[in-house]
Design an enzyme around this catalytic site. Structure first.
Site, PDB file in Angstrom:
ATOM      1  N   LYS A 231       0.960  -1.238  -0.273  1.00 42.60           N
ATOM      2  CA  LYS A 231       0.324   0.027   0.456  1.00 42.60           C
ATOM      3  C   LYS A 231       0.678   0.909   0.016  1.00 42.60           C
ATOM      4  O   LYS A 231       2.211   1.693   0.739  1.00 42.60           O
ATOM      5  CB  LYS A 231      -0.540   0.444   1.052  1.00 42.60           C
ATOM      6  CG  LYS A 231      -2.401  -1.284   1.023  1.00 42.60           C
ATOM      7  CD  LYS A 231      -3.225  -1.107   2.455  1.00 42.60           C
ATOM      8  CE  LYS A 231      -4.469  -1.498   1.968  1.00 42.60           C
ATOM      9  NZ  LYS A 231      -4.852  -2.081   3.081  1.00 42.60           N
ATOM     10  N   ARG A 265      -3.522 -10.117   5.742  1.00 50.10           N
ATOM     11  CA  ARG A 265      -4.307 -10.282   4.255  1.00 50.10           C
ATOM     12  C   ARG A 265      -3.453  -9.174   3.167  1.00 50.10           C
ATOM     13  O   ARG A 265      -2.877  -8.116   3.240  1.00 50.10           O
ATOM     14  CB  ARG A 265      -5.526  -8.831   4.363  1.00 50.10           C
ATOM     15  CG  ARG A 265      -6.200  -9.046   3.174  1.00 50.10           C
ATOM     16  CD  ARG A 265      -7.466  -8.185   3.096  1.00 50.10           C
ATOM     17  NE  ARG A 265      -8.133  -8.596   1.835  1.00 50.10           N
ATOM     18  CZ  ARG A 265      -8.057  -7.447   0.804  1.00 50.10           C
ATOM     19  NH1 ARG A 265      -7.698  -6.534   0.571  1.00 50.10           N
ATOM     20  NH2 ARG A 265      -8.617  -8.076  -0.245  1.00 50.10           N
TER      21      ARG A 265
END
Length: 285
Positions: A231, A265
């Protein structure tokens, strides 16, 4: 000390009679069936590709396969409910048939997509909006009686990064979960997983403040899911691209595990499993 802090956490989930053990941290592998996911290398466009990627994830040690048909990256295009279901259901059915023991998570904020996917063989729901984007999601999860991952987010994927502000981000996220958990328990939902929502309606500073105080979320005695994988909270600090953000992902995963995370995740299962093995060794030399 960290070990003692998390002793009372719920470690067993029940999905339609199937028990899921989270006494040790687990990996949730991301299976993107969207054409516009922020990390291009993760995109899947057909059933055959999905099965090949799933087999790889299972081989590398993933406990969950998280299937998403609606990109939740900041500014992502909206996808109709019908299109989301047309993407989801064939792949859920194919994975259930090919890998019947695999735990399938459905990344959706829509109650109908949740219901239809569970009926097709999926095992848990992963909702980025914690019920805020579909008024009957909580009621649907209660009827389905499957584990429910709820994430913190303000707004929608289309507007969530438009100047998010907090007086105290960690406290506000904790209060958010406290209210949601109370509502879910009144409806009879027993198996809840919380996700602080890294990268969702938060600045880079907000993200790192929440990570620094992640152990605060153990107050709920529920499993904690974290999603840092490739991210911008990594790439903007390191000044690199998502394709170069695996090392940064592993560093943040390790920090989260040491602060009590239960589920990672990720796009990269092998490396996440290595993070778990090494942090477990740190905790239990």
């Amino acid at each position: 000390m960290a070990k003692d802090t998390f002793l009372n956490r719920k470690v067993t989930l029940n999905s339609k009679g199937k028990l899921i053990d989270l006494s040790a941290p687990a990996v949730m592998a991301i299976l993107n069936i969207t054409p516009d996911s922020f990390y291009g290398n993760s995109r899947i466009s057909n059933v055959d590709e999905a099965l090949k990627r799933t087999e790889k994830f299972i081989h590398e040690g993933a406990k969950f396969i998280d299937i998403g048909a609606y990109s939740s990256r900041p500014g992502a295009a909206d996808v109709s409910e019908d299109e989301e279901l047309q993407r989801l259901i064939p792949i859920v059915e194919a994975i259930v048939k090919e890998f019947p023991e695999t735990l399938i998570s459905i990344d959706t904020f829509r109650a109908k997509a949740a219901k239809d996917s569970i009926n097709a063989g999926a095992h848990l729901i992963n909702d980025i909006s914690a019920g805020n984007l579909d008024s009957v999601m909580f009621e649907t999860v209660a009827k389905l009686q499957v584990p429910y991952v709820m994430m913190h987010m303000k707004g929608t994927p289309q507007n969530m990064q438009q100047d998010p502000t907090y007086e105290n981000v960690t406290l506000e996220v904790l209060n958010y979960f406290s209210e949601k958990i109370s509502t879910l328990k009144k409806l009879g939902v027993k198996d809840i997983i919380i996700d602080p929502g890294f990268g969702f309606a938060k600045t880079i500073t907000h993200n790192y403040e929440v990570l620094q105080q992640l152990q605060s979320f153990s107050i709920f005695e529920l499993p904690i899911l974290v999603g840092f994988s490739r991210k911008s909270m990594i790439t903007k600090v390191l000044n690199n691209k998502s394709t170069d953000a695996l090392n940064g992902t592993s560093i943040l995963n390790t920090a989260a595990l040491l602060k009590g995370a239960s589920i990672l995740r990720v796009h990269d299962v092998k490396e996440a499993i290595e993070c778990i093995k090494l942090t477990e060794r740190i905790k239990n030399p």
